[in-house]
Design an enzyme around this catalytic site. Sequence first.
Site, PDB file in Angstrom:
ATOM      1  N   ASP A 149      40.287 -25.757  14.941  1.00  0.00           N
ATOM      2  CA  ASP A 149      40.498 -24.503  14.224  1.00  0.00           C
ATOM      3  C   ASP A 149      39.338 -23.522  14.316  1.00  0.00           C
ATOM      4  OD1 ASP A 149      41.612 -22.754  12.073  1.00  0.00           O
ATOM      5  OD2 ASP A 149      39.867 -23.539  11.012  1.00  0.00           O
ATOM      6  N   ASP A 154      34.307 -26.347  13.418  1.00  0.00           N
ATOM      7  CA  ASP A 154      34.322 -27.790  13.176  1.00  0.00           C
ATOM      8  C   ASP A 154      35.503 -28.417  13.907  1.00  0.00           C
ATOM      9  OD1 ASP A 154      36.376 -26.760  11.761  1.00  0.00           O
ATOM     10  OD2 ASP A 154      35.573 -27.248   9.776  1.00  0.00           O
ATOM     11  N   TYR A 159      42.541 -24.083   3.633  1.00  0.00           N
ATOM     12  CA  TYR A 159      43.644 -23.210   4.026  1.00  0.00           C
ATOM     13  C   TYR A 159      44.810 -23.237   3.050  1.00  0.00           C
ATOM     14  CZ  TYR A 159      41.399 -22.042   8.418  1.00  0.00           C
ATOM     15  OH  TYR A 159      40.534 -21.542   9.357  1.00  0.00           O
ATOM     16  N   GLU A 199      30.491 -17.971  12.120  1.00  0.00           N
ATOM     17  CA  GLU A 199      31.520 -18.935  12.548  1.00  0.00           C
ATOM     18  C   GLU A 199      32.567 -18.256  13.445  1.00  0.00           C
ATOM     19  OE1 GLU A 199      33.146 -21.553   9.539  1.00  0.00           O
ATOM     20  OE2 GLU A 199      33.856 -22.917  11.104  1.00  0.00           O
TER      21      GLU A 199
END
Length: 578
Positions: free
Chosen positions: A97, A100, A265, A488
């Site tokens: 995703d 990570d 999420y 990120e």
Amino acid sequence: MWTPFLLQLIVPVLAAAQLSLPNPPYLPPSASNGAQTSSSSGTPNPQWSNLLGNLIYFYDAQRSGTLPANNRVPWRNSSSVNDGKDVGLDLSGGYFDAGDFIKATFPLSFTLMSICWGASDYGKAYDVANQTAYLDSMLRWGLDWLIKAHPSPSTLYVLVGSTDLDNAYWGGDENIPLNRPSYSINDTKPGTDAAAGASAAFAACAALYSGRAFNGSYSNPASLQNATYAQTLQTHAQQLYTFAVNSTGGQKTYQSSVPAVGESYGSSGFGDDLTIAALFLAWATSSSSYYQDAQHYFQQYKLTGQDGVFNWDSKTPGIYVLFAQIAQIAQASSGLGGNFTTWQTECERYFDGIVNNNVASLTSDGLLYYDGDSNDATLNPALNAAMLLTRYAPMASTSDKKASYTKFAQSQLDYVLGKNSMSVPYVVGSNPNSPANPHSAMASGGNDIGNIDTSPPQEAYILYGAVVGGPDKHGKFYDIRSDWPETEVALDYNAPMLTLAAMHVLNDTSDPFFTSLQAGAYDKVRPSGQPCDDAISDGCSGPKLSKSAIIALAVILGVVGLIILGLIIWYFRIRTRK
Ligand SMILES: *[C@@H]1O[C@H](CO)[C@@H](O)[C@H](O)[C@H]1NC(C)=O
Ligand SMILES: *[C@@H]1O[C@H](CO)[C@@H](O)[C@H](O)[C@H]1NC(C)=O
Ligand SMILES: *[C@@H]1O[C@H](CO)[C@@H](O)[C@H](O)[C@H]1NC(C)=O
Ligand SMILES: *[C@@H]1O[C@H](CO)[C@@H](O)[C@H](O)[C@H]1NC(C)=O
Ligand SMILES: *[C@@H]1O[C@H](CO)[C@@H](O)[C@H](O)[C@H]1NC(C)=O
Ligand SMILES: *[C@@H]1O[C@H](CO)[C@@H](O)[C@H](O)[C@H]1NC(C)=O
Ligand SMILES: *[C@@H]1O[C@H](CO)[C@@H](O)[C@H](O)[C@H]1NC(C)=O
Ligand SMILES: *[C@@H]1O[C@H](CO)[C@@H](O)[C@H](O)[C@H]1NC(C)=O
């Protein structure tokens, strides 16, 4: 007697088929190439073509599972090949995703929906940039996994891997911990949002693979058409829609069935997911019954009049635009219907709120900023707004509106590509000033979770094409690996940028902004100190007062206090005199 024998030969060949990839492959040029203005003056502009290529390349770097022989990312290895064993299934493959190693279905679905929709508008760009085969392989790597994650009509795997931060793993792709639980929703433990979200992705991509285009020959790469694949995708879309609508467990958010997804999420509601799934199904199948469902949900969940962001959790603004696109086509060629003027009004209410700064603000250096939604990834709301604005602009009711939407979208795109107070193009590897420390365990080359900023000192691999979170609300960017809100990377961050890049490949003769930025521009303005955000708060304490300033302040406060006391006494004396 020869038929079975022939079939044996043919079937395995067909099963693996997708568009063949260029040989030699497209590989991102070095970042210094992005500091050179191109001499060409037509379309496609080579810098935009490269940007489109790099943005897709990022998805190759995020692949999970057994990598194909023609894998383009030399520093990636096959990984997590046992995913799904805990539930007796093969759930290997798909995409990691973000920085990570989890695989998360809800944001993946949004990403695939967004990219397929974009290619239904501006797909020809992939053809002229020689990227259609990569688009195909990118989409299939995600969709084929989503098919595996949907092993029966009312079962959908929504998460693979642990989101438990205490057990977080930071390291390369060869030693990913084997404990990777698989979580699903099903008929008795449903998740209306996740099922409808996956349905929308399948439906949008079914429409793309079946050759449906929003703007004639301008859109949809012809070579992508594949009726067999489109039919497979459509079947999954329809089953998931039925699952979302009719499960015996009722309609609910998926984190109420699978609490583990809530940590990263969780979804805020499912009315938008049901509506967009029905609408993309209507578009893919030309069925007025799905279209009526979409209109019905739109009313039931009161989606009119909203002014929030467009993202993986919040799809309503996209619904306005998709309704408008379908209504416009219906006007011309019959089909699903809808009153174009009505949808135009809804879209323009929404977009006027953005361009007139009524619903969000701008950072001091010009980035669209929504308090709350922008905090943990500033570029994403702005890029999604720019993408929807650019797509809608040709449909605007007046040329003034068209111009203002186009201009605002351009300002946001320019910002992301380097026209900002940091002189940073926020796409890794696109220019010497691009972020050097994306928060990506794989690209960093480190495995010391306590020291991810310094171990190793320099990021091991360049994660070409990755859009990062973005600067803070003051436009400051610190380029620190552990600062996940700023650095990120994520599947959904790249999606609107792909569609924007495709538009510009088709229509823009000038270079993306970053070619005007020479090496060292960021170093001249790089902020000192530490950020102040949800990951690093060291920079939050603000400037400290000197001792004498504190004494002076105390004296002032004391004097003010005495004056107030005096006034109160005086007031009461006047009252008692009455
Ligand atoms: C179409 O897609 C199917 C399913 O993936 C595949 O088997 C077939 O080879 C494809 N056809 C072409 C012409 O690429
Ligand atoms: C695409 O490929 C063709 C044929 O090889 C080539 O002439 C053209 O320059 C390429 N275009 C881009 C943008 O790479
Ligand atoms: C892939 O394997 C090679 C060889 O062991 C290693 O150097 C590299 O760091 C690995 N890649 C990742 C992302 O861990
Ligand atoms: C649905 O999943 C739950 C666990 O989340 C499980 O207990 C239940 O048996 C499943 N139901 C069906 C019909 O598979
Ligand atoms: C849901 O169930 C009802 C009643 O069986 C049926 O009429 C309807 O078509 C189903 N909806 C979907 C989307 O399958
Ligand atoms: C569409 O709606 C507008 C009002 O929003 C109305 O004036 C117009 O007549 C409608 N058009 C059609 C074709 O129904
Ligand atoms: C359709 O494509 C043409 C270019 O061929 C473009 O000028 C026009 O603005 C597009 N229309 C829409 C609604 O996107
Ligand atoms: C392409 O550029 C032309 C001319 O600048 C403009 O009118 C048109 O709307 C653009 N099309 C798209 C899809 O942006």
